[in-house]
Write an enzyme that holds these catalytic residues in place. Structure first.
Site, mmCIF file in Angstrom:
data_model
loop_
_atom_site.group_PDB
_atom_site.id
_atom_site.type_symbol
_atom_site.label_atom_id
_atom_site.label_comp_id
_atom_site.label_asym_id
_atom_site.label_seq_id
_atom_site.Cartn_x
_atom_site.Cartn_y
_atom_site.Cartn_z
ATOM 1 N N THR A 138 0.837 -1.189 0.000
ATOM 2 C CA THR A 138 0.000 0.000 0.000
ATOM 3 C C THR A 138 0.875 1.243 0.000
ATOM 4 O O THR A 138 1.872 1.295 0.726
ATOM 5 C CB THR A 138 -0.923 -0.018 1.250
ATOM 6 O OG1 THR A 138 -1.600 -1.264 1.280
ATOM 7 C CG2 THR A 138 -1.937 1.096 1.210
ATOM 8 N N ASP A 252 -10.587 -12.809 7.951
ATOM 9 C CA ASP A 252 -9.187 -12.551 8.292
ATOM 10 C C ASP A 252 -9.094 -11.438 9.337
ATOM 11 O O ASP A 252 -8.270 -10.534 9.215
ATOM 12 C CB ASP A 252 -8.407 -12.186 7.019
ATOM 13 C CG ASP A 252 -6.895 -12.382 7.195
ATOM 14 O OD1 ASP A 252 -6.491 -13.116 8.131
ATOM 15 O OD2 ASP A 252 -6.132 -11.795 6.413
ATOM 16 N N ASP A 520 -48.287 -25.643 31.646
ATOM 17 C CA ASP A 520 -48.976 -25.026 30.514
ATOM 18 C C ASP A 520 -49.049 -25.851 29.238
ATOM 19 O O ASP A 520 -50.061 -25.852 28.557
ATOM 20 C CB ASP A 520 -48.252 -23.716 30.142
ATOM 21 C CG ASP A 520 -48.803 -22.567 30.935
ATOM 22 O OD1 ASP A 520 -49.820 -22.790 31.605
ATOM 23 O OD2 ASP A 520 -48.198 -21.479 30.879
HETATM 24 N N1 LIG Z 1 -6.059 2.511 3.959
HETATM 25 C C1 LIG Z 1 -4.821 2.311 4.418
HETATM 26 N N2 LIG Z 1 -4.133 3.299 5.027
HETATM 27 C C2 LIG Z 1 -2.880 3.085 5.480
HETATM 28 N N3 LIG Z 1 -2.234 1.912 5.403
HETATM 29 C C3 LIG Z 1 -2.874 0.880 4.822
HETATM 30 C C4 LIG Z 1 -4.194 1.021 4.293
HETATM 31 N N4 LIG Z 1 -4.566 -0.166 3.785
HETATM 32 C C5 LIG Z 1 -3.539 -1.010 3.991
HETATM 33 N N5 LIG Z 1 -2.520 -0.392 4.608
HETATM 34 C C6 LIG Z 1 -1.231 -0.996 5.022
HETATM 35 O O1 LIG Z 1 -0.868 -1.972 4.088
HETATM 36 C C7 LIG Z 1 -0.800 -3.258 4.708
HETATM 37 C C8 LIG Z 1 -1.258 -4.301 3.738
HETATM 38 O O2 LIG Z 1 -2.576 -4.046 3.358
HETATM 39 P P1 LIG Z 1 -3.627 -5.228 3.296
HETATM 40 O O3 LIG Z 1 -3.729 -5.866 4.616
HETATM 41 O O4 LIG Z 1 -4.896 -4.702 2.721
HETATM 42 O O5 LIG Z 1 -2.869 -6.174 2.243
HETATM 43 P P2 LIG Z 1 -2.845 -7.711 2.051
HETATM 44 O O6 LIG Z 1 -1.747 -8.019 1.121
HETATM 45 O O7 LIG Z 1 -4.191 -8.184 1.651
HETATM 46 O O8 LIG Z 1 -2.488 -8.215 3.506
HETATM 47 P P3 LIG Z 1 -2.490 -9.668 4.131
HETATM 48 O O9 LIG Z 1 -1.140 -10.226 3.988
HETATM 49 O O10 LIG Z 1 -2.848 -9.434 5.558
HETATM 50 O O11 LIG Z 1 -3.572 -10.398 3.419
HETATM 51 C C9 LIG Z 1 -1.652 -3.132 5.951
HETATM 52 O O12 LIG Z 1 -1.272 -4.043 6.950
HETATM 53 C C10 LIG Z 1 -1.395 -1.696 6.354
HETATM 54 O O13 LIG Z 1 -0.215 -1.554 7.100
HETATM 55 CA CA LIG Z 2 -3.692 -7.534 5.916
#
Ligand SMILES: Nc1ncnc2c1ncn2[C@@H]1O[C@H](COP(=O)(O)OP(=O)(O)OP(=O)(O)O)[C@@H](O)[C@H]1O
Ligand SMILES: [Ca+2]
Length: 577
Positions: A138, A252, A520
């Site tokens: 992200t 999750d 009852d």
């Molecule tokens: N809206 C947001 N604002 C700030 N940071 C974010 C946001 N969305 C996600 N992140 C950061 O990015 C990381 C990864 O995002 P996310 O959990 O959606 O990805 P993922 O690859 O699906 O993760 P996982 O391995 O848990 O499945 C999050 O743990 C968080 O630290």
């Molecule tokens: Ca995650």
């Protein structure tokens, strides 16, 4: 007897599992957490603008457990269940279109066009990486035009090269669809739009600047005061109750998937990462093993689950918040699974004896291994530990609909047994039912019709409720023929026998209810009639099975028969393919 008691479980002797040490817990605390980010993560290609970001270049040492001094490792980022990753990356299902991870082969037959807008660079200036998970990473970004001009946002980037199976592609499609539909709840990350190009899918959402709940837990040395834990719990339950009503199970839930919007003390908490979420109808069961080992519910491991699985995960989070240790811990994935299935978490060690009995009862009701006895999110919000602490409105509970459906199609004998049981409810137990009754909006005479149930749901409906087919389910409930219900009858209809049975006071409830029923509702009953009441097939030797359930002196139901009748015909569930 429990095996776990909050202590690490030794791996079985002669076990070949995990000799590589890959499952050993890194000794994370608030300072180490920042550097060894996700030890299991294999970096995905970053767009060139991110290649120099510090997170991208971090190397990941992991410390074998034998070097740990602490007997109770602090909570650390949870790994996804291996079977889940294998299915998503295609190493266990040969019949799906797959390539091995990291392979250069062309993926044939996988449609990676999502139909999202193609021009993210026209709309957003992408910035540095702010977080990373298994499926994506992200970045922060700034809006260039329209309503988001000048605004900081987060962009979750999911590389298409990681989508190596049809399941993985479908997960991304569903993640966007669900987030788009559910956005708007105050504890759910605000979704703005989804984009794609040749290489990636981009999900643009609100930027949460306050970091993950897991980091907050670690920075507090693992423990939250009860008061602070309540504030966190209410927010988690509020968004999860909302998802469940819409027919979405997150699958999750863990502290890494809740972010604070800002660093301020009372910053709101937001659920993120619907990457593993799915739709589920109240009468449907899912069967794929999904989630993160520490947080996974027993029935997920048994491959038959619904929204209750999320409640288990919330129980694990609550346990961690209150005591700083995980309730089910082992060095290996299979060890964790064994603990989840067999071990009872410890409530004997510090700080549990000093915590309130309401807090302990709350966590135990979430960590009940029998999903039918576990409380729902709406019930958890009404639990005495949280009741009165919030200006939070108790949401409508789909469990009510399920129970009312079963009640209205029950025989009058079973309905009078349930009426007797409802008379034994205590004031706090009635409070939740009163909330549900009020939400269904009784008329001036204090009566609700099944049609009112539909109206109440429709008020809360989003597109997710259509996609999950919860609306269809509610339509079926409302089309049943049944008279209007007053509050007393509503209690009989919406009482969960399983949940009451899970309580220490069950015997008192049952005995007292039987006394009411004797006065009852009890009457002579034929064995054949009882067999049909309970849905027993003619092939069952009913005279042998049921003779204890009928009292020989007068042919009325015995106590055993009464309890069996309360449970009624076991409802059939549909397994989602
Ligand atoms: N809206 C947001 N604002 C700030 N940071 C974010 C946001 N969305 C996600 N992140 C950061 O990015 C990381 C990864 O995002 P996310 O959990 O959606 O990805 P993922 O690859 O699906 O993760 P996982 O391995 O848990 O499945 C999050 O743990 C968080 O630290
Ligand atoms: Ca995650």
């Amino acid at each position: 007897m429990g095996l776990c008691h909050g202590k690490p479980i030794e791996p079985p002797q002669n076990s070949s599992e995990d000799l590589s040490g890959e499952n050993n817990e890194p000794p994370l605390n608030s300072s180490t957490r920042k550097t060894p980010k996700f030890p299991f993560y294999s970096p995905s290609p970053l767009p060139s603008s991110f290649k120099n970001s510090p997170a991208h270049s971090s190397s990941v040492p992991s410390t074998p457990l034998r070097f740990l001094k602490r007997p109770f490792p602090p909570p650390s980022p949870a790994k996804h269940i291996k079977a889940l990753l294998a299915r998503r990356h295609g190493s266990v299902k040969p019949n799906e279109a797959t390539i091995p991870e990291g392979s250069e082969c062309e993926i044939i037959g996988l449609d990676k066009n999502f139909g999202f807008s193609k021009n993210i660079v026209n709309h957003f200036e992408l910035g540095e990486e702010v977080g990373r998970g298994h499926f994506g990473y992200t970045c922060s970004a700034k809006g260039k035009k329209d309503s988001l001009k000048g605004q900081d946002v987060a962009v979750k980037v999911i590389p298409k090269s990681k989508m190596t199976t049809a399941i993985a592609i479908e997960d991304v499609r569903r993640e966007v669809k669900i987030l788009r539909a559910l956005t708007g709840h105050k504890n759910l990350v605000q979704f703005y739009n989804a984009y794609e190009d040749e290489d990636n899918v981009y999900m643009v959402m609100e930027l949460c600047k306050g970091g993950e709940l897991l980091d907050k837990i670690l920075s507090r040395g693992g423990k939250y005061s009860e008061e602070d834990a309540k504030v966190v719990m209410i927010q988690i339950l509020s968004v999860v109750a909302y998802c469940h009503l819409q027919g979405v199970v997150h699958r999750d839930l863990k502290p890494e998937n809740f972010l604070f919007t800002s660093k301020e003390d009372h910053s709101p908490l937001k659920a993120i990462d619907f990457g593993l979420s799915d739709y589920v109808k109240p009468d449907e069961r899912l069967n794929d093993i999904v989630g993160s080992a520490y947080y996974v519910a027993p029935e997920v491991l048994h491959r038959s689950y619904g929204t209750e699985a999320d409640m288990w995960s919330i129980g694990v989070i609550a346990y961690i918040l209150l005591c700083g240790s995980r309730p089910f811990w082992a060095r290996t994935e299979s060890g964790i699974f064994r603990a989840v299935l067999k071990a009872e978490p410890s409530f004997d060690e510090a700080p549990w004896p000093s915590l309130s009995s309401d807090a302990i009862d709350f966590v135990k009701k979430l960590l009940n291994k029998d999903y039918r006895k576990r409380i729902t999110a709406a019930q958890a919000l009404s639990h005495p530990w949280l009741a009165g602490h919030q200006d939070e409105k108790i949401p409508l509970d789909m469990l009510t609909y399920k129970l009312v459906k079963a009640y209205t199609s029950s025989s009058s004998l079973r309905r009078s047994a349930l009426a007797a049981l409802a008379k034994t409810l205590t004031i706090p137990q009635l409070a939740y039912l009163r909330e549900q009754f009020t939400l269904v909006a009784p008329n001036k005479s204090g009566l609700i019709s099944l049609h009112n149930l539909k109206t109440a749901v429709a008020k809360n409906s989003t597109d997710a409720m259509k996609d999950s087919r919860v609306l269809d389910y509610v339509n079926v409930v409302c089309s049943l023929q049944y008279k209007k219900l007053d509050f007393e009858e509503f209690c009989a209809a919406a009482i969960s026998v399983h949940q009451l049975e899970g309580m220490e006071s069950w015997e008192q409830h049952a005995c007292q209810a039987y006394e009411f029923f004797e006065k009852d509702g009890n009457r002579p009953i034929m064995i054949e009639e009882l067999a049909s009441e309970l849905g027993l097939s003619p092939s069952v030797p009913i005279h042998v099975v049921l003779q204890d359930w009928i009292r020989h002196s007068d042919g009325n139901l015995s106590f055993l028969g009464f309890v069996r009748l309360l449970h009624g015909v076991s409802s059939r569930v549909v397994h989602k393919a």
